[in-house]
Scaffold this motif. Structure first.
Motif, PDB file in Angstrom:
ATOM      1  N   PRO A 542     -12.790   6.365  19.990  1.00 23.47           N
ATOM      2  CA  PRO A 542     -11.047   6.141  19.538  1.00 23.47           C
ATOM      3  C   PRO A 542     -10.490   6.623  21.197  1.00 23.47           C
ATOM      4  O   PRO A 542     -11.039   6.557  22.200  1.00 23.47           O
ATOM      5  CB  PRO A 542     -11.074   7.593  19.590  1.00 23.47           C
ATOM      6  N   ASN A 543      -9.026   6.291  21.615  1.00 23.20           N
ATOM      7  CA  ASN A 543      -8.398   6.844  21.891  1.00 23.20           C
ATOM      8  C   ASN A 543      -7.748   8.100  22.394  1.00 23.20           C
ATOM      9  O   ASN A 543      -6.384   8.181  21.740  1.00 23.20           O
ATOM     10  CB  ASN A 543      -6.912   5.133  22.354  1.00 23.20           C
ATOM     11  N   ASP A 569     -10.380   1.387  20.234  1.00 26.90           N
ATOM     12  CA  ASP A 569      -9.087   1.410  19.632  1.00 26.90           C
ATOM     13  C   ASP A 569      -8.178   0.408  20.694  1.00 26.90           C
ATOM     14  O   ASP A 569      -8.788  -0.115  21.529  1.00 26.90           O
ATOM     15  CB  ASP A 569      -8.561   3.149  19.822  1.00 26.90           C
ATOM     16  N   HIS A 588      -5.209   2.654  15.899  1.00 27.27           N
ATOM     17  CA  HIS A 588      -5.563   4.523  16.501  1.00 27.27           C
ATOM     18  C   HIS A 588      -4.611   5.260  15.164  1.00 27.27           C
ATOM     19  O   HIS A 588      -4.140   5.325  14.785  1.00 27.27           O
ATOM     20  CB  HIS A 588      -4.926   4.415  18.047  1.00 27.27           C
ATOM     21  N   SER A 593      -9.833   9.302  12.595  1.00 32.06           N
ATOM     22  CA  SER A 593     -10.421   8.646  13.153  1.00 32.06           C
ATOM     23  C   SER A 593     -11.658   8.389  12.191  1.00 32.06           C
ATOM     24  O   SER A 593     -12.498   7.825  12.124  1.00 32.06           O
ATOM     25  CB  SER A 593      -9.751   8.588  14.568  1.00 32.06           C
TER      26      SER A 593
END
Length: 629
Positions: A542-543, A569, A588, A593
């Motif tokens: 994930p970002n 993401d 995102h 998440s």
């Protein structure tokens, strides 16, 4: 373990017993059986009859029909092997085989001349079975199985003196361990006795007939009048009547509840397996779980929750398996958002170690079924240490866990048939996030703006999940490559480390591929030695604030010839290249998440299992509801 159905009726009860077993098949089993008293029907003659099989319940029904087994009193069982291999001679129901069962002038050998006096089924584990076995063998009882269950049948027979209810009460005093049993005797054709300690057992009240089962689902469509027996209860069921005594053998009255249980025979529709269906049901399951949540309030968890949340200064989460991983995600949330110290323990470990109790602890249990033996035992252990603030996140409102905890949030995943948990996991995360926000609000650490933003994000989850499910074709392409592998590595950081653990667990459960998960920062502390071109490395990317660190970990894999499979993401700037396979998440999702990133990992396991030809919904050696240690 794993499923019990019993009945006393004036009609042939065998179809009801077998149907009940079919409704419990989702729990997993390796053998099944049914026993009846042939003389329990009007005009019927004969004694105990039995059919057992190591095939599916449908084959058991064929055997029952071929052998013309009928009766108004009977018991049935699906077994998940603990003591003794999955074999017909170890399958339940078990008969007693004692000195009184031999023909005159003969002794019992390895194949008794006729069925004994007692028929019994059992969920649980009897810890002192070896000691009891030796004592019963000295009395002339012959054991034809390796199970601990057969010990109970012989024990009941050995103390029987004309009243089965009294015999069972006497016998269970000698049992150490967990049990739910149903038993009948050849001299009392319209009577079944049940008892429970550590394993669930319910009573069903019908019109002129009475039932026992390990789960109300087994009686769906038969009766909706259910009595949840309590720990230590013994019940005597007869035609249209029953009696219950408590652990002290004093007569008690238990509340009859109307329970509309799911049949468990949900239609697959366009799906190949229940697991696939349940993966795709997650948007609805999340929406149902969040239905009615207009704002954050402690009372979402029951009356008095505000006072409880104000009183506690830390959280202890107890769970097993997939539920444990949901608790691990919650630890990050609770400490980051509510600023409350949180510890997560595997229930089976916690109950057996020396710990430091704190009366200011909120004990949170997580369980899909609400009957998980280790989690229930861990809860009771915590309570015995003086920690009385208890709360459960559970999918079954009528379960023992909900009844025994002070507060509860009941998720609404619906019946989950596949052994590998999917929608139960994501709905647990939704409930745990609500708990995080409620704790933060009670502690004065959640502003109105933050509350509104979180509620908005949660309401977006069903739509976000639909977008993630649209990635299925890309995941299927990965699965074709995974199908030929025998090992895999999963990496994640922060809240996504538990998601990596869950992804590895799913792959192990249904594909039988060996899979490990690590916090990505630990890669160079050992796991990197395993990385080769033949071991795929799945990375949850994930970002978030750890993205750049994670990219460095990915480079370490590529430098050793490892092949990466990255769930990234869209704005992470991670591109597909040689040895790097990327599936881009639609957007995102911030703090939520983990709920979204786990879905492609579920799909990866599912489609890899399909490609390898394994039994997706009933993986080998596993059971859905783990009601033994």
């Amino acid at each position: 373990m794993c499923g019990i159905v019993g009945a006393v009726s004036s009609r042939n009860i065998v179809p009801i017993l077998v149907q009940g077993l079919q409704r419990l098949e989702y729990r997993g089993y390796d053998s099944c059986g049914v026993a009846v008293h042939a003389a329990s029907l009007s005009g019927g003659t004969g004694g105990l009859q039995r059919a057992r099989s190591t095939s599916r319940v449908a084959e058991l029904m064929d055997q029952v029909s071929a052998d013309h087994i009928e009766g108004g009193t009977g018991i049935a069982h699906t077994r998940w092997a603990t003591h003794g291999a999955p074999a017909v001679h170890n399958a339940h129901p078990h008969f007693s085989h004692g000195p009184a069962d031999a023909k005159p002038g003969k002794t019992l050998g390895s194949a008794p001349d006729r069925p004994g006096r007692v028929a019994l089924v059992h969920n649980g584990i009897i810890e002192n079975h070896e000691e009891l076995r030796a004592a019963l063998q000295a009395k002339g009882y012959v054991f034809l199985s390796q199970t601990d269950t057969e010990v109970i049948a012989h024990l009941v027979d050995s103390v029987y003196d004309g009243d089965l209810f009294e015999a069972v009460k006497t016998a269970i005093r000698q049992l150490h361990g967990a049990y739910a049993i149903a038993v009948f005797h050849k001299d009392e054709p319209q009577r079944v006795i049940g008892a429970r300690a550590g394993s669930p057992l319910i009573l069903g009240v019908g019109q002129g007939e009475t039932f026992l089962a390990s789960d109300a689902m087994a009686l769906a469509g038969v009766t909706d009048q259910i009595v949840y027996l309590e720990e230590g209860d013994v019940v005597d069921i007869q035609l249209g009547k029953y009696w219950v005594v408590d652990r002290d053998h004093k007569a008690v009255s238990r509340v009859v509840k109307t329970v509309h249980a799911h049949s468990g025979a949900a239609e697959l529709g366009p799906y190949r397996h229940y697991m696939q269906k349940e993966i795709f049901e997650q948007p609805r399951a999340i929406a149902d779980t969040l239905e009615g949540v207009e704002g954050i309030t402690p009372e979402l968890f029951g009356d008095g929750a505000y006072s409880t949340f104000k009183a506690i200064d830390n959280v202890l989460i107890l769970a097993c398996g997939t539920s444990y991983y949901s608790g691990c995600v919650a630890k990050y949330w609770i400490e980051a958002i509510a600023k409350v110290p949180c510890q997560v323990e595997i229930a089976s470990e916690y109950r057996y170690r020396e710990s430091v109790p704190n009366p200011g602890t909120l004990i949170v249990t997580i369980t899909q079924s609400g009957e998980t033996a280790d989690t229930l035992a861990a809860l009771r252990h915590a309570q015995s240490l003086g920690m009385t603030h208890t709360l459960t996140i559970c999918n079954v409102s009528t379960s023992a866990m909900v009844r025994e905890c002070k507060h509860a949030y009941v998720t609404r995943a619906g019946a989950e048939i596949g052994v590998a948990s999917t929608k139960a996991f994501t709905t647990q995360l939704a409930g745990l996030f609500l708990l995080t926000l409620a704790l933060a609000q009670t502690k004065g650490r959640l502003s109105d703006a933050e509350e509104a933003a979180h509620i908005k994000a949660m309401r977006h989850l069903p739509a976000a999940l639909q977008a993630v499910l649209a990635l299925e074709p890309q995941v299927m392409a990965w699965a074709q490559e995974f199908a030929s592998k025998e090992n895999a590595l999963f990496l994640g950081r922060g809240t996504h480390y538990p998601i990596a653990l869950e992804g590895a667990l799913k792959l192990k459960e249904i594909t039988y591929i060996h899979a490990e998960a690590y916090a990505a920062g630990e890669l160079k502390h050992g796991p990197l030695a395993l990385v080769t071109s033949s071991m795929p490395v799945v990375t949850v990317a994930p970002n978030d604030q750890l993205l750049e660190k994670l990219k460095s970990n990915m480079q370490e894999v590529r430098a050793r010839g490892g092949v990466l499979y990255v769930l990234a993401d869209g704005d992470t700037k991670i591109e597909s290249s040689e040895g790097v396979n990327v599936i881009r998440m639609p957007e995102h999702y911030g703090v939520l998440s983990p709920i979204l990133h786990v879905v492609p990992l579920q799909l990866l396991s599912y489609h890899t299992a399909c490609a390898r030809g394994t039994d997706v919904d009933k993986p080998r050696n596993l059971a859905k509801s783990v009601t033994v240690e």
